[in-house]
Design a protein around this motif. Structure first.
Motif, PDB file in Angstrom:
ATOM      1  N   PHE A  88      55.569  -0.015  52.469  1.00  0.00           N
ATOM      2  CA  PHE A  88      55.604  -0.964  51.374  1.00  0.00           C
ATOM      3  C   PHE A  88      54.817  -0.400  50.202  1.00  0.00           C
ATOM      4  CE2 PHE A  88      55.715  -3.555  55.276  1.00  0.00           C
ATOM      5  CZ  PHE A  88      56.935  -4.192  55.098  1.00  0.00           C
ATOM      6  N   SER A  89      55.203  -0.825  48.984  1.00  0.00           N
ATOM      7  CA  SER A  89      54.468  -0.401  47.807  1.00  0.00           C
ATOM      8  C   SER A  89      54.626  -1.472  46.722  1.00  0.00           C
ATOM      9  CB  SER A  89      54.967   0.956  47.304  1.00  0.00           C
ATOM     10  OG  SER A  89      54.135   1.437  46.261  1.00  0.00           O
ATOM     11  N   TYR A  90      54.224  -1.140  45.515  1.00  0.00           N
ATOM     12  CA  TYR A  90      54.253  -2.069  44.390  1.00  0.00           C
ATOM     13  C   TYR A  90      55.078  -1.473  43.256  1.00  0.00           C
ATOM     14  CZ  TYR A  90      50.242  -3.994  46.898  1.00  0.00           C
ATOM     15  OH  TYR A  90      49.419  -4.503  47.863  1.00  0.00           O
ATOM     16  N   GLU A  91      55.718  -2.357  42.495  1.00  0.00           N
ATOM     17  CA  GLU A  91      56.503  -1.928  41.350  1.00  0.00           C
ATOM     18  C   GLU A  91      56.478  -3.010  40.282  1.00  0.00           C
ATOM     19  OE1 GLU A  91      60.633  -1.597  42.290  1.00  0.00           O
ATOM     20  OE2 GLU A  91      60.746  -3.591  43.217  1.00  0.00           O
ATOM     21  N   ASN A  92      56.664  -2.602  39.043  1.00  0.00           N
ATOM     22  CA  ASN A  92      56.866  -3.556  37.954  1.00  0.00           C
ATOM     23  C   ASN A  92      58.350  -3.876  37.842  1.00  0.00           C
ATOM     24  OD1 ASN A  92      54.348  -1.747  36.566  1.00  0.00           O
ATOM     25  ND2 ASN A  92      54.192  -3.966  36.399  1.00  0.00           N
ATOM     26  N   ARG A 116      40.598   2.170  52.361  1.00  0.00           N
ATOM     27  CA  ARG A 116      42.031   1.995  52.171  1.00  0.00           C
ATOM     28  C   ARG A 116      42.558   2.630  50.891  1.00  0.00           C
ATOM     29  NH1 ARG A 116      43.921  -4.028  54.031  1.00  0.00           N
ATOM     30  NH2 ARG A 116      43.010  -4.036  56.121  1.00  0.00           N
ATOM     31  N   ILE A 117      41.673   3.132  50.039  1.00  0.00           N
ATOM     32  CA  ILE A 117      42.162   3.749  48.810  1.00  0.00           C
ATOM     33  C   ILE A 117      41.933   5.255  48.852  1.00  0.00           C
ATOM     34  CG2 ILE A 117      41.835   1.653  47.457  1.00  0.00           C
ATOM     35  CD1 ILE A 117      39.301   2.797  46.354  1.00  0.00           C
ATOM     36  N   VAL A 118      42.720   5.970  48.096  1.00  0.00           N
ATOM     37  CA  VAL A 118      42.794   7.422  48.210  1.00  0.00           C
ATOM     38  C   VAL A 118      41.453   8.083  47.914  1.00  0.00           C
ATOM     39  CG1 VAL A 118      43.917   9.488  47.321  1.00  0.00           C
ATOM     40  CG2 VAL A 118      45.249   7.382  47.621  1.00  0.00           C
ATOM     41  N   SER A 119      40.821   7.713  46.821  1.00  0.00           N
ATOM     42  CA  SER A 119      39.580   8.377  46.409  1.00  0.00           C
ATOM     43  C   SER A 119      38.339   7.736  47.004  1.00  0.00           C
ATOM     44  CB  SER A 119      39.479   8.351  44.882  1.00  0.00           C
ATOM     45  OG  SER A 119      39.399   7.014  44.424  1.00  0.00           O
ATOM     46  N   THR A 177      48.276  -0.469  62.631  1.00  0.00           N
ATOM     47  CA  THR A 177      48.601  -0.023  63.988  1.00  0.00           C
ATOM     48  C   THR A 177      49.951  -0.536  64.454  1.00  0.00           C
ATOM     49  OG1 THR A 177      46.230  -0.102  64.433  1.00  0.00           O
ATOM     50  CG2 THR A 177      47.687   0.114  66.327  1.00  0.00           C
ATOM     51  N   VAL A 178      50.347  -1.755  64.007  1.00  0.00           N
ATOM     52  CA  VAL A 178      51.572  -2.355  64.526  1.00  0.00           C
ATOM     53  C   VAL A 178      52.826  -1.888  63.800  1.00  0.00           C
ATOM     54  CG1 VAL A 178      50.396  -4.390  65.400  1.00  0.00           C
ATOM     55  CG2 VAL A 178      51.266  -4.392  63.074  1.00  0.00           C
ATOM     56  N   GLY A 179      52.706  -0.902  62.899  1.00  0.00           N
ATOM     57  CA  GLY A 179      53.927  -0.270  62.437  1.00  0.00           C
ATOM     58  C   GLY A 179      54.279  -0.376  60.987  1.00  0.00           C
ATOM     59  N   TYR A 180      53.331  -0.521  60.070  1.00  0.00           N
ATOM     60  CA  TYR A 180      53.682  -0.478  58.653  1.00  0.00           C
ATOM     61  C   TYR A 180      52.581   0.233  57.877  1.00  0.00           C
ATOM     62  CZ  TYR A 180      50.515  -4.432  57.685  1.00  0.00           C
ATOM     63  OH  TYR A 180      49.424  -5.249  57.559  1.00  0.00           O
ATOM     64  N   ARG A 181      52.947   0.671  56.676  1.00  0.00           N
ATOM     65  CA  ARG A 181      52.032   1.378  55.801  1.00  0.00           C
ATOM     66  C   ARG A 181      52.184   0.821  54.389  1.00  0.00           C
ATOM     67  NH1 ARG A 181      52.659   7.696  53.884  1.00  0.00           N
ATOM     68  NH2 ARG A 181      50.702   7.861  52.705  1.00  0.00           N
ATOM     69  N   VAL A 182      51.062   0.669  53.668  1.00  0.00           N
ATOM     70  CA  VAL A 182      51.074   0.190  52.289  1.00  0.00           C
ATOM     71  C   VAL A 182      50.512   1.297  51.405  1.00  0.00           C
ATOM     72  CG1 VAL A 182      50.324  -1.574  50.665  1.00  0.00           C
ATOM     73  CG2 VAL A 182      50.744  -2.185  53.052  1.00  0.00           C
ATOM     74  N   VAL A 183      51.288   1.678  50.386  1.00  0.00           N
ATOM     75  CA  VAL A 183      50.898   2.760  49.490  1.00  0.00           C
ATOM     76  C   VAL A 183      50.846   2.223  48.064  1.00  0.00           C
ATOM     77  CG1 VAL A 183      51.479   5.049  48.614  1.00  0.00           C
ATOM     78  CG2 VAL A 183      51.998   4.447  50.995  1.00  0.00           C
ATOM     79  N   GLY A 184      49.756   2.486  47.361  1.00  0.00           N
ATOM     80  CA  GLY A 184      49.606   2.025  45.988  1.00  0.00           C
ATOM     81  C   GLY A 184      50.478   2.799  45.016  1.00  0.00           C
ATOM     82  N   GLU A 185      50.556   2.267  43.800  1.00  0.00           N
ATOM     83  CA  GLU A 185      51.358   2.901  42.761  1.00  0.00           C
ATOM     84  C   GLU A 185      50.495   3.062  41.496  1.00  0.00           C
ATOM     85  OE1 GLU A 185      53.206   4.863  40.692  1.00  0.00           O
ATOM     86  OE2 GLU A 185      54.580   4.391  42.351  1.00  0.00           O
ATOM     87  N   LYS A 204      43.360  -2.134  44.295  1.00  0.00           N
ATOM     88  CA  LYS A 204      44.115  -1.917  45.529  1.00  0.00           C
ATOM     89  C   LYS A 204      45.582  -1.619  45.240  1.00  0.00           C
ATOM     90  CE  LYS A 204      41.388  -4.611  48.823  1.00  0.00           C
ATOM     91  NZ  LYS A 204      41.423  -5.752  49.763  1.00  0.00           N
ATOM     92  N   GLU A 205      46.170  -2.383  44.318  1.00  0.00           N
ATOM     93  CA  GLU A 205      47.581  -2.158  43.996  1.00  0.00           C
ATOM     94  C   GLU A 205      47.808  -0.754  43.449  1.00  0.00           C
ATOM     95  OE1 GLU A 205      48.939  -6.714  42.850  1.00  0.00           O
ATOM     96  OE2 GLU A 205      47.986  -5.426  41.357  1.00  0.00           O
TER      97      GLU A 205
END
Length: 733
Positions: A581-585, A440-443, A521-529, A512-513
């Protein structure tokens, strides 16, 4: 796994354990017992939690709820037996154990009423401290209190605690929130050590087996000065049972209930005295359990599992080697495995999700008492968890297969010394290594290295206890952070204590964050920051504890937390038909409120407790933070019938409406609406009841019902429906 197979497996586990225990039981056919009762009052009421010791043998036990104590494998000879407790004077009596005696009895009568002694706690400070004398307000749940509830998971235990809220993750995990701060701000420890296994950013409390728990210590408020990152909101420390000479030889238990519930557990302990030297002793303990649950689906037609089913297994081996009173070596190895399953999607696009965890743990600790009033402690902790999530279509095709492997290692050294009976100083250092390998993580792989130095000084006077501590941590990604803490306790009167504390807390963003890139599969994506910064906080706590008489206790604790750079999970928009979805301060968040705990020993037969929590949590713009309960009330009535060896408990919770920010779910499942909605969990109340009977001091029978009124919360809350359970616990001596 069907219920019939689970039942057979549970019974097979008990049979195998009994066969394993048999040689030890046969070997102990010459076992001589010393039993007795510590009692008070004209009606001979048993004193719970009294300490009974035999100094010549360096052995001690505590009385059970009926005031009964038992020493096993007694040698022949003359012995002095001592009984002591906080609320009565120490007493001594002598007894002769003869070779022909299979059981000897010695009873004690004390003047004061039956209460539990004030136990020693270890969480919150860098040393052991009597609960009553701790400058930090610490809540404690004992093993007997857990038994009173009769629940299947640690999550259900923590739900009954004042100021504690449950959080439900996307992966159907359940974790704890404290004082309006999220589950990622609450550090979960086992025997003071971190464990891997986070899902959705928090540790699933359901992974901790109940049968191994000796007690649970909870400190609310920032404790980064002691434990570093993640302890911004508080710490839940699960203390497991230690093998010792006073432990029963073996114990087995089995609980069954509706919804396919089966809980089986077994333990075996054995001690070897005078190894190599008269003062050297070795104690071993083996614990195992298997837990099964079919889950609950409120509405079959909605293609969504509200409470998923699970299969859970755990096995641990622990050894305790003592060299007189000079040194103790504590080794523990553990293995845990689970599988949970739930439905996801719509009737046109239905998926079956299966999640697995497999965790290995190894801890080692050496405590060495130095000359004078000093001691040194070295510890090593290694925890590794392999989490896998697979998603299957209705036809069985695998559409998603993710693995997430966490590794955590830490080495710690600590020196503690008491100076002139008024100053206690503790100094230590820690080196830790945390890594993650994930689809689930880029690297695919990231890691942290961290170094920490910490110290604490405490001053003791007749009426004042003051503690000042700090921790300097350096993270390989985020650099350095200093977390100080100061606490003060003032004995204003004989039955009045005041507590004040201030601490800084911080939390580094999880791997992860920072680096997650996951499409569902059901229609969402989570991208880290990757640009996320660490969170930090200022936390203030003020408490008052009043004991107007020996039967009544009142504790009030107020808190105020300001969190800067709070990490927020938010919706960024759409990408190829998927919600992203993603994360923010965010700039700031404030939580404030107070807890009230009242306990009252109404009579020899009835004890009552009441807890109320008020929580107000807002962001910097005054908007209420979601998933926080403004008002919550817990209650418990415990009935003890010593002559009949019966104990009955009625307990429950009443909570206010809880706001929900509907951004972490596929909203089409619930409403078909694609915009964020203002939803809430409605106000509700839960009532539970349980009864336990003791037969022959070795066999306990119990049964109960949870959620008597069958309250269901949809789509949030994930309460189990009404559940009946019954079972037994047998102890081999």
């Amino acid at each position: 796994m069907n219920s019939t197979f689970r039942t057979g497996l549970s019974l097979s586990l008990l049979t195998v354990c009994t066969l394993v225990f048999a040689p030890f039981l046969i070997a102990e056919d010459g076992n001589r017992l010393l039993t007795g009762k510590v009692e008070t009052g004209e009606k001979s009421t048993g004193v719970a939690g009294a300490t009974v010791s035999i100094p010549a043998l360096e052995r001690s036990v505590q009385t059970d709820r009926a005031g009964i104590f038992v020493f096993h494998r007694m040698p022949v000879g003359n012995f002095t037996v001592v009984v002591s407790g906080v609320w009565f004077e120490k007493q001594e009596r002598s007894i002769t154990i003869q070779d022909s005696s299979s059981e000897s009895r010695l009873d004690f009568r004390v003047v004061e009423r039956p209460v539990e002694t004030r136990p020693v706690v270890v969480t919150g400070l860098l040393r052991e401290q009597e609960l009553d004398d701790s400058p930090l307000s610490t809540d404690l749940i004992s093993a007997s209190e857990i038994q009173d509830l009769g629940v299947a998971t640690l999550t259900e235990v923590m739900a009954e605690e004042t100021g504690m809220e449950l959080s439900y993750g996307i992966g159907r995990t359940q974790s704890a929130q404290v004082h309006g701060l999220s589950d990622s701000h609450v550090l979960i420890l086992v025997d003071g050590q971190r464990v891997t296994g986070k899902v959705d950013g928090a540790f699933d409390l359901g992974q901790i087996p109940l049968h191994q728990i000796e007690r649970i210590e909870t400190v609310k408020g920032p404790l980064s000065s002691v434990y570093g990152s993640d302890a911004l909101g508080g710490v839940i420390n699960i203390i497991t049972k230690k093998p010792d000479q006073s432990a029963p030889l073996a114990q087995v238990s089995l609980t069954g209930g509706n919804h396919g519930r089966w809980d089986a557990s077994a333990s075996l302990t054995h001690s070897f005295e005078s190894l190599g030297d008269d003062d050297n002793n070795l104690s071993l303990a083996l614990y195992s359990s298997a837990n099964f649950y079919d889950g609950v689906d409120y509405v079959l037609s909605d293609n969504f599992s509200e409470v998923p089913g699970y299969d859970r297994y755990d096995l641990s081996l622990r050894s305790l080697y003592s060299i007189g009173d000079k040194a103790t070596l504590d080794l523990k190895g553990s293995y845990y495995k689970d599988e949970s399953e739930w439905l996801e999607g719509t009737k046109f696009n239905l998926f079956r999700d299966v999640a697995n965890n497999e965790r290995l743990g190894l801890t080692a600790a050496l405590d060495w008492k130095l000359q004078g009033e000093g001691r040194v402690r070295f510890s090593y902790n290694h925890s590794a968890n392999d989490h896998r999530l697979r998603e299957f279509t209705k036809s069985g095709f695998v559409t998603l297969d993710n693995r997430n492997i966490e590794n955590y290692q830490a080495i710690q050294a600590q020196y503690t010394r008491l100076i002139d009976e008024t100053w206690l100083v503790a100094l230590g250092s820690e080196l830790s290594d945390e890594s993650i390998e994930s689809d689930r993580i880029v690297s695919n792989r990231e890691k942290y290295l961290a170094t920490a130095f910490f110290g604490e000084g405490s001053y003791y006077a007749d009426e004042v206890t003051a503690t000042l501590g700090a921790r300097w941590s350096h993270n390989s990604v985020y650099g350095s952070f200093v977390a100080p803490k100061v606490s003060l306790m003032y004995d204003a009167a004989e039955n009045l204590k005041l507590r004040l504390s201030y601490g800084r807390g911080y939390r580094e963003p999880s791997l992860k964050e920072l680096y997650i890139d996951f499409s569902n599969t059901v229609g969402y994506r989570v991208v880290g920051e990757p640009a996320l910064g660490p969170e930090s906080s200022h936390g203030f706590n003020a408490g008052i504890e009043i004991d107007p008489d020996e039967a009544l206790s009142l504790k009030i604790n107020a808190y105020y937390n300001v969190v800067a750079d709070l990490i927020n999970f938010y919706r960024t928009g759409e990408d190829g038909g998927r919600t992203v979805f993603s994360y923010e301060n965010i700039d700031e968040a404030v939580t404030r409120g107070f807890d009230v705990d009242l306990s009252w020993q109404v009579s020899e037969l009835l004890g009552a407790s009441l807890g109320y929590a008020f929580t107000n949590a807002e962001d910097g713009e005054g908007n209420r933070l979601a998933f926080r309960i403004p008002h919550a009330l817990n209650y418990k009535l415990a009935f003890s019938f010593d002559e009949l060896k019966l104990r009955a408990t009625i307990y429950g919770r009443v909570v206010d409406e809880q706001p929900v920010a509907d951004i972490q779910s596929n909203r089409d499942i619930f409403s078909g609406v694609d915009e964020a909605q203002d939803l809430s969990v409605p106000a509700h109340g839960i009532v539970n009841a349980r009864i336990e009977a003791r037969l022959f001091d070795d066999l306990q029978l119990f049964g109960g019902v949870t959620n008597i009124s069958n309250v269901t919360l949809y789509p949030y809350g994930q309460l189990k429906t009404r559940e009946f359970h019954s079972g037994f616990r047998y102890t081999f001596h």
